[in-house]
Design an enzyme around this catalytic site. Structure first.
Site, PDB file in Angstrom:
ATOM      1  N   SER A  12     -16.773   3.697 -24.630  1.00  0.00           N
ATOM      2  CA  SER A  12     -16.709   2.245 -24.506  1.00  0.00           C
ATOM      3  C   SER A  12     -15.284   1.736 -24.373  1.00  0.00           C
ATOM      4  CB  SER A  12     -17.370   1.587 -25.729  1.00  0.00           C
ATOM      5  OG  SER A  12     -16.747   2.031 -26.919  1.00  0.00           O
ATOM      6  N   HIS A  60     -21.039   3.646 -18.915  1.00  0.00           N
ATOM      7  CA  HIS A  60     -21.083   2.970 -20.211  1.00  0.00           C
ATOM      8  C   HIS A  60     -22.340   2.121 -20.338  1.00  0.00           C
ATOM      9  CE1 HIS A  60     -19.323  -0.239 -23.109  1.00  0.00           C
ATOM     10  NE2 HIS A  60     -19.962   0.708 -23.768  1.00  0.00           N
ATOM     11  N   GLU A  70     -21.622  -0.171 -17.111  1.00  0.00           N
ATOM     12  CA  GLU A  70     -20.298  -0.202 -16.507  1.00  0.00           C
ATOM     13  C   GLU A  70     -20.003   1.184 -15.940  1.00  0.00           C
ATOM     14  OE1 GLU A  70     -17.775  -3.513 -19.009  1.00  0.00           O
ATOM     15  OE2 GLU A  70     -18.059  -1.568 -19.949  1.00  0.00           O
ATOM     16  N   ASN A 109     -16.097  -4.902 -23.491  1.00  0.00           N
ATOM     17  CA  ASN A 109     -15.419  -4.702 -24.769  1.00  0.00           C
ATOM     18  C   ASN A 109     -14.016  -5.299 -24.790  1.00  0.00           C
ATOM     19  OD1 ASN A 109     -17.583  -3.488 -25.934  1.00  0.00           O
ATOM     20  ND2 ASN A 109     -16.829  -1.399 -25.727  1.00  0.00           N
TER      21      ASN A 109
END
Length: 519
Positions: free
Chosen positions: A122, A143, A155, A193
């Protein structure tokens, strides 16, 4: 590799995330080899998968026949050797670079030459993981978001050496899984994130400083912004150890922004083993490890009857100081609840001498309070959807704060108490997140649509940051961000130059028909 030739996949690591990825693949008809380090971990991972599918059956989202077929497509094994024949391997082990590099070096020796090796990291560098192999061109980030079977975003992270056909294969696979793939370059935190954890870290800092209670912080963002859950509840779900690793990586690899330095309280909680739901104790206390049920603890506020609070300080007439939409909103809400409202935009003391409570609709509240000549009786009220920020100053009496909370209850809204600082609570957390999104766009890292997709599909947000900016007005966002920067002088809070330029050019969002999108 032909884009339709991925028929078997391997998953390394069967924690909550890994088991969810296994389920996602198996639901789509793929054969899955699920691997763990030993029998105990394998048994635990199998239990996570079967528990998830049982809940899906109980809720009517999966038939028993489909569940049985799903489980039949999964082969459980100890050790990486079982992955020698799969077309794609997804690694989902804890966020430790050394561990991931070790696993990828072993996978490089075991997996067939044409296999794609993907990491579910992540925040770590996909490039640093890829160079542990002799096939970095076949390594990619993939991800997923938790819970993987539900969240629609993946992602797809390409490095400077990832082959184009590998990216295309993974994008096509995401489509087969029913996911939306957002393809980006290898940068700390990627999209979701990088935007999410600055906000979460700021919320920890607020709690640590005693700025607001954990309940008020969470209620403010959930009810005031329409988020699926508050930041501290979300941190407990993610895992405080995971949050610490992500923030540390964001700081080291993301430009050393001080806003990404893990809050001292976070480090202390991780050291103490208070990791959130998985240990039964984090910012909240849970019925047992792994439970989502919050139980009372030493920080749980005592229940207070509205009548008891209101009885100590009856309020019939309320003076409203301030001007503009905020003052109008407060005055209308109070009048609708049956209060006699006395407007006093300039805070004139002679007009407010007989009111029971004085409400300031603006910031800083202390300036309005001092102008009234009755600072002990003044409190700020900021109405946001179903929540009201109650803002006492250093001169506000406890009885006034209690009376304001009772007024909010009569309005049918949840009261959250926070000090008299720029942005109060909601805006102090919201606008830096929006500003960060503009900076990401300004750096040409991702498009407006990809950033909005990432936050809606990966984090469950009602709207993406650019949709929200256009909705509230870019001039409003800029004014709020300037106020935060002016008060706190934190470099990371400086308004994004692109935001400044768009406001100067008159592109203010929906109200002008042109913002980050055209209307």
């Amino acid at each position: 590799m032909d884009r339709h030739s991925i028929v078997s996949v391997g998953v390394v690591g069967l924690g909550t995330m890994g088991a969810g990825i296994v389920e996602t693949f198996a639901r789509s008809g793929l054969r899955v080899v699920a691997v763990e380090v030993d029998e105990a971990a394998l048994t635990a991972g199998r239990a996570v998968l079967t528990g998830s599918t049982e809940r899906a059956v109980a809720k009517g989202k999966l038939s028993e026949a489909d569940r049985d077929a799903l489980l039949a497509r999964v082969e459980f094994a100890v050790g990486l050797a079982a992955l020698d024949g799969v077309d794609l391997v997804v690694e989902a082990v804890p966020e430790r670079l050394a561990l991931k590099r070790q696993i990828f070096a072993e996978l490089d020796r075991i997996a067939k030459p044409e296999a794609i090796l993907a990491t579910n990291t992540s925040s770590l560098s996909v490039t640093e993981i890829a160079v542990a192999t002799r096939r970095p061109e076949r390594v990619v980030g993939m991800h997923f978001f938790n819970p993987a079977p539900v969240m629609k975003l993946v992602e797809v992270v390409k490095t400077v050496v990832t082959a184009g056909d590998v990216v295309a294969d993974v994008q096509a696979l995401c489509g087969r899984l029913g996911k939306v793939a957002v393809t980006i370059d290898d940068r700390a935190g990627f999209i979701a994130n990088a935007l999410l954890f600055g906000y979460l870290n700021q919320a920890i800092g607020m709690f640590e400083a005693g700025y607001a209670s954990r309940e008020d912080i969470d209620a403010a963002m959930r009810l005031g912004c329409g988020l699926p859950m508050g930041p501290l509840t979300l941190l407990d779900l993610v895992g405080l150890d995971t949050a610490y690793e992500i923030l540390d990586t964001l700081y080291r690899r993301g430009g050393r922004d001080r806003r990404h330095v893990p809050a001292p309280l976070l480090r202390q909680m991780v050291t103490a083993g208070m990791l959130g739901r998985k240990t039964g104790k984090g910012f909240y206390t849970y019925a047992k490890p792994g439970s989502a049920t919050v139980v009372p603890d030493d920080l749980t506020p005592p229940a207070t009857e509205t009548s008891e609070v209101d009885g100590a300080r009856p309020v019939a007439t309320v003076g409203v100081v301030g001007s503009g939409p905020a003052a109008t909103s407060v005055a209308e809400a109070l009048a609708a609840a049956g209060y006699d409202v006395v407007p006093a935009s300039d805070g004139a003391a002679d007009r407010l001498s007989d009111v029971d409570l004085i409400v300031a609709a603006g910031s800083p509240v202390i300036e309005y309070a001092m102008a009234t000549g009755r600072p002990a009786d003044v409190v700020g009220l900021h109405v946001l959807d179903s929540v009201v920020e109650v803002v006492p100053t250093i001169r506000t009496s406890p009885a006034t704060t209690a009376a304001a909370r009772a007024v909010c209850a009569r309005l049918g809204k949840t009261a959250v108490v926070c000090p008299d600082r720029a942005g109060f609570l909601v805006n102090a957390l919201l606008y830096p997140y929006l500003n960060d999104a503009v900076k990401m766009l300004e750096a040409h890292y991702a498009t407006v649509d990809d950033i909005d997709h990432a936050m809606k599909l990966g984090c469950g947000y009602r709207v993406g940051p650019f949709e929200l900016l256009d909705e509230v007005g870019l001039d409003v966002a800029l004014a709020n961000q300037r106020a935060l920067y002016r008060e706190l002088r934190e470099p990371g809070l400086a308004p994004a130059p692109l935001l400044e330029q768009m406001v100067t050019a008159g592109r203010l969002g929906r109200k002008t028909g042109q913002g980050f999108r055209a209307y």
